[in-house]
Design an enzyme around this catalytic site. Structure first.
Site, PDB file in Angstrom:
ATOM      1  N   ASN A   1       3.172  -3.281  18.712  1.00 49.22           N
ATOM      2  CA  ASN A   1       1.895  -3.525  18.031  1.00 49.22           C
ATOM      3  C   ASN A   1       1.393  -4.925  18.376  1.00 49.22           C
ATOM      4  OD1 ASN A   1       3.038  -5.459  16.034  1.00 49.22           O
ATOM      5  ND2 ASN A   1       4.221  -3.655  15.475  1.00 49.22           N
TER       6      ASN A   1
ATOM      7  N   ASP B   1       6.894   1.682  12.188  1.00 43.79           N
ATOM      8  CA  ASP B   1       7.362   2.681  11.224  1.00 43.79           C
ATOM      9  C   ASP B   1       8.074   3.833  11.932  1.00 43.79           C
ATOM     10  OD1 ASP B   1       6.506   1.523   8.810  1.00 43.79           O
ATOM     11  OD2 ASP B   1       4.438   2.092   9.242  1.00 43.79           O
TER      12      ASP B   1
ATOM     13  N   LYS C   1      13.420   7.043  33.962  1.00 43.34           N
ATOM     14  CA  LYS C   1      11.968   6.928  33.823  1.00 43.34           C
ATOM     15  C   LYS C   1      11.361   8.330  33.684  1.00 43.34           C
ATOM     16  CE  LYS C   1       7.891   5.480  36.318  1.00 43.34           C
ATOM     17  NZ  LYS C   1       7.321   5.196  37.624  1.00 43.34           N
TER      18      LYS C   1
ATOM     19  N   PHE D   1       4.267  -8.372   3.311  1.00 38.66           N
ATOM     20  CA  PHE D   1       2.911  -8.449   3.867  1.00 38.66           C
ATOM     21  C   PHE D   1       2.357  -7.043   4.000  1.00 38.66           C
ATOM     22  CE2 PHE D   1       1.551 -12.599   5.598  1.00 38.66           C
ATOM     23  CZ  PHE D   1       2.555 -13.350   5.042  1.00 38.66           C
TER      24      PHE D   1
ATOM     25  N   LYS E   1       2.008  -0.763  -2.855  1.00 37.67           N
ATOM     26  CA  LYS E   1       3.175  -1.269  -2.106  1.00 37.67           C
ATOM     27  C   LYS E   1       3.983  -2.280  -2.909  1.00 37.67           C
ATOM     28  CE  LYS E   1       1.386  -0.574   2.508  1.00 37.67           C
ATOM     29  NZ  LYS E   1       0.821  -1.148   3.722  1.00 37.67           N
TER      30      LYS E   1
ATOM     31  N   LYS F   1       7.796  -1.107  -3.415  1.00 36.94           N
ATOM     32  CA  LYS F   1       8.841  -1.834  -2.684  1.00 36.94           C
ATOM     33  C   LYS F   1       9.534  -2.879  -3.566  1.00 36.94           C
ATOM     34  CE  LYS F   1       6.823  -0.974   1.865  1.00 36.94           C
ATOM     35  NZ  LYS F   1       6.789  -1.365   3.280  1.00 36.94           N
TER      36      LYS F   1
HETATM   37  N1  CTP Z   1       8.072  -3.233   6.672  1.00 43.85           N
HETATM   38  C1  CTP Z   1       9.444  -3.131   6.807  1.00 43.85           C
HETATM   39  N2  CTP Z   1       9.995  -2.076   7.463  1.00 43.85           N
HETATM   40  C2  CTP Z   1       9.216  -1.089   7.961  1.00 43.85           C
HETATM   41  C3  CTP Z   1       7.800  -1.174   7.825  1.00 43.85           C
HETATM   42  C4  CTP Z   1       7.262  -2.264   7.179  1.00 43.85           C
HETATM   43  O1  CTP Z   1      10.160  -4.024   6.352  1.00 43.85           O
HETATM   44  N3  CTP Z   1       9.761  -0.087   8.593  1.00 43.85           N
HETATM   45  C5  CTP Z   1       7.514  -4.381   5.937  1.00 43.85           C
HETATM   46  C6  CTP Z   1       6.696  -5.350   6.771  1.00 43.85           C
HETATM   47  O2  CTP Z   1       7.503  -6.419   7.251  1.00 43.85           O
HETATM   48  C7  CTP Z   1       5.664  -5.856   5.757  1.00 43.85           C
HETATM   49  C8  CTP Z   1       5.501  -4.694   4.808  1.00 43.85           C
HETATM   50  O3  CTP Z   1       6.640  -3.859   4.989  1.00 43.85           O
HETATM   51  O4  CTP Z   1       6.141  -6.946   5.001  1.00 43.85           O
HETATM   52  C9  CTP Z   1       4.267  -3.861   4.947  1.00 43.85           C
HETATM   53  O5  CTP Z   1       4.113  -3.256   6.167  1.00 43.85           O
HETATM   54  P1  CTP Z   1       2.909  -2.231   6.436  1.00 43.85           P
HETATM   55  O6  CTP Z   1       3.062  -1.673   7.793  1.00 43.85           O
HETATM   56  O7  CTP Z   1       1.598  -2.820   6.049  1.00 43.85           O
HETATM   57  O8  CTP Z   1       3.188  -1.147   5.344  1.00 43.85           O
HETATM   58  P2  CTP Z   1       4.063   0.115   5.310  1.00 43.85           P
HETATM   59  O9  CTP Z   1       4.932  -0.024   4.122  1.00 43.85           O
HETATM   60  O10 CTP Z   1       4.739   0.374   6.608  1.00 43.85           O
HETATM   61  O11 CTP Z   1       2.991   1.240   4.972  1.00 43.85           O
HETATM   62  P3  CTP Z   1       1.869   1.927   5.871  1.00 43.85           P
HETATM   63  O12 CTP Z   1       2.297   1.809   7.298  1.00 43.85           O
HETATM   64  O13 CTP Z   1       1.843   3.304   5.366  1.00 43.85           O
HETATM   65  O14 CTP Z   1       0.621   1.181   5.564  1.00 43.85           O
END
Ligand code: CTP
Length: 399
Positions: A208, A277, A287, A321, A335, A339
């Site tokens: 990303n 995620d 490859k 975040f 969230k 969390k």
């Molecule tokens: N985070 C994490 N582990 C993951 C995904 C996210 O620890 N697998 C943490 C990130 O470091 C951040 C927070 O979760 O502090 C939020 O990440 P974000 O991508 O905005 O939220 P998600 O919980 O993944 O939800 P969504 O993708 O559905 O918005």
């Protein structure tokens, strides 16, 4: 604020000198004792008299000045508590990085016994030049301090990174260097930063747009304030802040393991990392060759590191975040509770001045009791400091 602090301001030849006029005036107004050293090219832009009037002291320009004492450069180097080079040209960075001392300013820097802060300012192509970047990296490793130039319209007409940082940022850094707040002494802070990368085959991966800037800013600030800081980082091009313990990872699974291994002894966790995620279900050792028609990639869920920390948490203050493109507050409220966080820093990445790669951010602080604080647009280093202030306040409340 800077009462009686002895600061030498070194000025090299760049159009940003006009900002240094204001900087010297502000430092003086804050009570600092300011001495100014100018290179020959700096004097092409502004006359020494301007700085003499503003600083209330003679301006130093010559290495061999028959009127001055024989070891003037040594005195100028050992008397101040901080030397600020603003603007710092590519030339002065190159000279200092390579041990060249051929005028009064570079001689003073070479003999300095106090911290030296560079505020680079130059054309974007010069700033991005590999030689300049290498010199900056060398100087960073040797303990020189920097306030990175900002992005915007440059005097040469082009847009890009190169304009000398805003005076507020420079003054903030000067204050930090002269009066380091030591309010995090004895605490351990764990910061995650950057993106994760999830390999598809030996050549491709999913990742990303995170650059790591926010997390590296938090780690740097926590260390400056006296904390023991562990920075667990996905791949970035950033130099790790001095004094942090850096653990490099690539995938979300590796980040999960590194975080879990360190969590127990930690006081504050700030999870700025943009963790993927999902990862490809199958990693192909070979490859993947193209074929007719479309190609489907099956993804599987990665562990949610933050959610797991929320379940495990004991004394730790947990700061998460959220980067969103819609319904910021709704998702953030959800969230922070789901969390089990103490604070969620939520940013709408569609806003100007917010999100990935930018120097600034516009965020809301969202608390589990539903309180929301809208923060103004601010530089990520300033925001890093505000987040730590908030985490400390939450810790105090917990006791
Ligand atoms: N985070 C994490 N582990 C993951 C995904 C996210 O620890 N697998 C943490 C990130 O470091 C951040 C927070 O979760 O502090 C939020 O990440 P974000 O991508 O905005 O939220 P998600 O919980 O993944 O939800 P969504 O993708 O559905 O918005």
């Amino acid at each position: 604020m800077l009462a009686e602090k002895k600061i030498t301001v070194g000025i090299t030849g760049g159009i940003a000198v006009f900002k240094t006029v204001q900087l010297v005036s502000n430092l003086k107004a804050d009570g600092a004792v300011v001495n100014v050293v100018m290179t020959r090219s700096a004097q092409e832009f502004v006359k020494p008299l301007t700085f003499q009037v503003l600083s209330g002291s003679p301006v130093y320009t010559e290495l061999f000045d028959p009127m001055a004492g024989a070891v003037q450069h040594i005195e100028l180097a050992t008397r101040p508590e901080l030397i600020v080079i603003a603007p710092a040209t590519a030339n002065v960075l190159g000279k200092v990085a390579n041990g060249i001392a051929d005028d009064l300013l570079t001689t003073v820097i070479m003999a300095a016994t106090c911290p030296v802060l560079f505020c680079p300012a130059m054309n974007v192509n010069m700033y991005n030049n590999v030689v300049v970047q290498r010199n900056i990296a060398i100087l960073g490793k040797r303990g020189f301090e920097f306030v990175e130039p900002g992005i915007g319209r440059l005097a040469c007409g082009v847009e890009g990174r190169g304009r000398m940082a805003d005076l507020d940022l420079i003054k903030n850094k000067i204050r930090n260097l002269l009066h380091p707040r030591q309010d995090m002494e004895g605490l351990t802070v764990l910061v995650t930063a950057g993106p994760t990368v999830e390999p598809i085959d030996p050549i491709r991966y999913i990742t990303n747009r995170s650059t790591g800037k926010m997390g590296y800013g938090v780690a740097s600030e926590a260390t400056l304030r006296g904390a023991k800081t562990v920075l667990i980082s996905g791949p970035t091009i950033l130099e790790p802040p001095r004094g942090v313990e850096l653990i490099k990872v690539e995938t979300a699974t590796q980040m999960y393991e590194a975080v879990m291994a360190r969590f127990a002894g930690v006081d504050i966790v700030v999870k700025t990392a943009a963790v993927a995620d999902y990862r490809p279900l199958q990693f192909s050792n070979q490859k993947i060759k193209k074929q007719d028609g479309s190609l489907s990639l099956v993804l599987t869920r990665n562990p949610d590191i933050l959610a797991e920390l929320g379940r495990k948490k004991e004394q730790q203050i947990l700061v998460g975040f959220a980067a969103e493109t819609s319904n910021l507050e709704g998702y953030a409220q959800q969230k922070v509770k789901e969390k089990n966080l103490d604070l969620l820093v939520a940013n709408d990445i569609t806003q100007i001045g917010a999100g990935f790669g930018s120097d600034t951010n516009v965020v809301r602080f969202v608390y589990p009791d539903g309180t929301v604080k809208q923060m103004p647009l601010m530089d990520k280093t300033v925001l890093a400091s505000r987040i730590l202030d908030e985490a400390l306040a939450l810790r105090r409340k917990q006791k």
